[in-house]
Design an enzyme around this catalytic site. Sequence first.
Site, PDB file in Angstrom:
ATOM      1  N   GLU A 107      27.136  53.948  32.357  1.00  0.00           N
ATOM      2  CA  GLU A 107      26.534  52.640  30.625  1.00  0.00           C
ATOM      3  C   GLU A 107      24.993  53.165  30.317  1.00  0.00           C
ATOM      4  O   GLU A 107      24.495  53.128  31.203  1.00  0.00           O
ATOM      5  CB  GLU A 107      26.456  50.946  31.618  1.00  0.00           C
ATOM      6  CG  GLU A 107      28.534  50.723  31.475  1.00  0.00           C
ATOM      7  CD  GLU A 107      27.982  50.675  32.741  1.00  0.00           C
ATOM      8  OE1 GLU A 107      29.135  49.904  32.723  1.00  0.00           O
ATOM      9  OE2 GLU A 107      27.962  50.890  33.793  1.00  0.00           O
ATOM     10  N   TYR A 119      23.584  62.488  26.816  1.00  0.00           N
ATOM     11  CA  TYR A 119      24.937  62.113  27.417  1.00  0.00           C
ATOM     12  C   TYR A 119      26.372  62.742  26.596  1.00  0.00           C
ATOM     13  O   TYR A 119      27.330  63.471  26.807  1.00  0.00           O
ATOM     14  CB  TYR A 119      24.959  61.010  27.126  1.00  0.00           C
ATOM     15  CG  TYR A 119      24.095  59.801  28.647  1.00  0.00           C
ATOM     16  CD1 TYR A 119      24.208  60.910  29.771  1.00  0.00           C
ATOM     17  CD2 TYR A 119      24.418  58.853  27.947  1.00  0.00           C
ATOM     18  CE1 TYR A 119      23.583  60.224  30.892  1.00  0.00           C
ATOM     19  CE2 TYR A 119      23.419  57.888  29.917  1.00  0.00           C
ATOM     20  CZ  TYR A 119      22.787  59.184  30.849  1.00  0.00           C
ATOM     21  OH  TYR A 119      22.807  58.449  31.816  1.00  0.00           O
TER      22      TYR A 119
END
Length: 155
Positions: A107, A119
């Site tokens: 998350e 990411y």
Amino acid sequence: MLLPRVEMLPLGDGDIDEMVAIENCIFPHPWTRGNFVDSIASGYSAWGCRVAGELVGYFVLMVAVDEAHLLNISVAGKRQRMGFGARLLEWAMSTARQAGASSLLLEVRPSNRGALALYRRFGFRQIGLRRGYYPAAEGREDALVLRCELARFLA
């Protein structure tokens, strides 16, 4: 000129003070000492990146069956934007893969643009949204749920 040695090492109870110190400097709502103690006691994988003995970053990873969850990844403020986050993320992905995971979940706050860019560079894609997941200065902030298929990235 000799460059300082960079080491990736497993972390344990003796490293918690350093981890908490980094958390408290970089996050308005950091993990507590108890979060780290519980994670290590539960057998989650905790690894740190040390430069000349100094802890510059770490991650905590939980593996369940064939899926891993990156619970925390952090780099000390003065060491950010120097490639340590990428190094830690790559190590976390490799650790998850070696433990039998085929995918890695995490998350991230939508406001954390630097982490999101990292990411995405590593192949993570959004698969969900957790409304009001994180405490924020004014109320709560959503979390983007991201996943990376490890076989694709680490083939």
